[in-house]
Design a protein around this motif. Structure first.
Motif, short mmCIF file in Angstrom:
data_model
loop_
_atom_site.label_atom_id
_atom_site.label_comp_id
_atom_site.label_asym_id
_atom_site.label_seq_id
_atom_site.Cartn_x
_atom_site.Cartn_y
_atom_site.Cartn_z
N GLU A 230 0.81 -1.22 0.00
CA GLU A 230 0.00 0.00 0.00
C GLU A 230 0.85 1.27 0.00
O GLU A 230 0.51 2.25 -0.65
CB GLU A 230 -0.94 -0.01 1.21
CG GLU A 230 -1.94 1.14 1.21
CD GLU A 230 -3.03 0.96 2.25
OE1 GLU A 230 -3.58 -0.15 2.35
OE2 GLU A 230 -3.33 1.94 2.96
N LYS A 234 0.52 4.24 -2.77
CA LYS A 234 0.21 5.63 -2.38
C LYS A 234 1.26 6.59 -2.93
O LYS A 234 0.95 7.69 -3.38
CB LYS A 234 0.12 5.73 -0.86
CG LYS A 234 -1.16 5.14 -0.28
CD LYS A 234 -1.20 5.33 1.23
CE LYS A 234 -2.52 4.84 1.79
NZ LYS A 234 -2.59 4.99 3.26
N MET A 298 -6.44 9.75 -0.98
CA MET A 298 -6.04 8.35 -0.77
C MET A 298 -4.56 8.26 -0.43
O MET A 298 -4.15 7.50 0.45
CB MET A 298 -6.35 7.52 -2.01
CG MET A 298 -7.83 7.29 -2.26
SD MET A 298 -8.09 6.29 -3.78
CE MET A 298 -9.85 6.55 -4.05
N GLY A 301 -3.94 9.17 3.11
CA GLY A 301 -4.64 8.38 4.12
C GLY A 301 -5.94 9.01 4.61
O GLY A 301 -6.50 8.56 5.62
N LEU A 303 -8.67 9.13 2.75
CA LEU A 303 -9.69 8.25 2.18
C LEU A 303 -9.08 6.87 2.09
O LEU A 303 -7.87 6.72 1.91
CB LEU A 303 -10.08 8.71 0.77
CG LEU A 303 -11.18 9.74 0.57
CD1 LEU A 303 -11.38 9.98 -0.93
CD2 LEU A 303 -12.49 9.29 1.20
N LYS A 304 -9.93 5.85 2.20
CA LYS A 304 -9.43 4.49 2.05
C LYS A 304 -8.91 4.29 0.62
O LYS A 304 -9.57 4.69 -0.35
CB LYS A 304 -10.54 3.49 2.35
CG LYS A 304 -10.07 2.05 2.33
CD LYS A 304 -11.21 1.10 2.66
CE LYS A 304 -10.71 -0.35 2.61
NZ LYS A 304 -11.81 -1.30 2.87
N LEU A 305 -7.74 3.68 0.51
CA LEU A 305 -7.16 3.45 -0.82
C LEU A 305 -8.09 2.56 -1.64
O LEU A 305 -8.48 1.47 -1.21
CB LEU A 305 -5.79 2.78 -0.67
CG LEU A 305 -5.03 2.52 -1.97
CD1 LEU A 305 -4.70 3.82 -2.69
CD2 LEU A 305 -3.75 1.73 -1.69
N ASN A 306 -8.47 3.06 -2.82
CA ASN A 306 -9.38 2.33 -3.71
C ASN A 306 -8.84 2.48 -5.13
O ASN A 306 -9.25 3.38 -5.88
CB ASN A 306 -10.80 2.89 -3.58
CG ASN A 306 -11.81 2.10 -4.40
OD1 ASN A 306 -11.44 1.33 -5.30
ND2 ASN A 306 -13.09 2.29 -4.11
#
Length: 335
Positions: A230, A234, A298, A301, A303-306
């Motif tokens: 992750e 990011k 995202m 952090g 927003l949830k990583l999508n």
């Protein structure tokens, strides 16, 4: 009277187009930044995974550095002189000589080593453009299009920024106008520039450029989603939006600036349909901006990583830009 007192500073959306427009206006050739950007066919998209910046793929939303200045030089038959240097001492001496002659001098520099940039805006990018309009003591007077007012830079700092090494190293590049433009802007010139941009966005024979390049980026993001951790993803998406040059383009990756060119060219050269194309491209720019906001949240952090959502954004943008430039090309060819 020195150039520093007669020069009018303009804040611009983008450094190279801003410098080019300001330099032309200073020499009595009134032109907007949007017209400079559009005439030089600078809008593009490039995803080049084989070239790394900060260990991540090179992504660009416009044509390469010097494309605007060189494009205008050919188009308007500008007597623009370019010089690079093998050593810093000769490069700084030549700059002082040109300033003493009363010239406004364009430079390519690093962003990171310019001390007047706030720390949060500094990163290792070596193709920034600015103008030097004078010198007082050891300080150069800088017209940097990114900033609201003329600023100063000490000699040692400017030298370091001009002769930094690495990708896109400027090698002390300076440029200046040595006379008046040989041509004025006309309707045929605008149509030619529009066709060139459409061909770049649609028909460059590699999948990394233009609308297909956006799709290639979506595929690359899909590929790393299941393989990288992750933190890497990011950093990757943060890099994608950084290259949109949010400071100048509002996160739209130059789509707003090109839309402004379409509107201005339509009004000035009796091409009324360009106004609706301008509206369409502004809407596409809004989508790029929304993509940038989501990706930024995202990556930080908030927003949830999508990644699936971001991939869908990119696929939709690729399709939208492909259709837009096909329609624009058909309209321009009919003129």
């Amino acid at each position: 009277m020195s150039e520093a007192t007669t020069f009018t500073h303009y804040q611009s959306a983008h450094c190279e187009s801003g410098v080019s427009a300001s330099m032309l206006r200073h020499h009595g050739f009134p032109v907007s930044e949007a017209m400079v950007f559009g005439l030089s066919s600078a809008l593009s998209f490039a995803f080049l995974p084989f070239i790394k910046i900060n260990q991540l793929p090179l992504i660009a939303y416009r044509m390469p550095p010097r494309f605007i200045v060189n494009g205008l030089r050919k188009l308007l038959q500008l007597p623009m002189k370019f010089e690079t240097f093998g050593n810093a001492e000769a490069g700084m001496k030549r700059l002082d000589q040109l300033l003493a002659e009363g010239r406004v001098v364009g430079l390519q520099t690093s962003v990171f080593f310019l001390p007047y940039f706030p720390p949060s805006m500094r990163f290792h990018f070596n193709a920034h453009n600015l103008m030097v309009i004078g010198k007082e003591g050891d300080d150069y007077l800088i017209s940097d299009p990114v900033f609201e007012n003329v600023t100063r830079c000490a000699s040692a700092d400017l030298q370091r920024a001009r002769f930094v090494r690495g990708v896109l190293a400027p090698k002390g590049l300076l440029y200046f106008l040595d006379g008046e433009p040989g041509k004025t802007i006309d309707r045929e010139m605008v149509l030619k520039a529009l066709k060139k941009t459409c061909r770049i966005m649609l028909y460059t024979p590699v999948s990394f450029i233009g609308a297909s390049g956006v799709k290639s980026l979506a595929k690359a993001l899909k590929k790393i989603s299941g393989k990288k951790d992750e933190a890497y993803i990011k950093r990757y998406i943060g890099h994608v939006i950084r290259m949109q040059e949010e400071i100048g383009t509002g996160g739209a990756g130059f789509r707003f600036l090109y839309a402004a060119f379409l509107q201005e060219a339509g009004q000035q050269f009796n091409l009324p349909e360009l106004k609706s194309f301008s509206t369409r491209l502004t809407a596409i720019g809004d989508e790029w901006r929304e993509f940038a906001v989501k990706a930024a949240r995202m990556s930080k952090g908030r927003l949830k990583l999508n990644t699936s959502e971001l991939i869908t954004f990119l696929e939709n943008l690729s399709a939208a830009e492909d259709q837009f430039f096909r329609d624009l090309y058909a309209y321009v060819k009919a003129q």
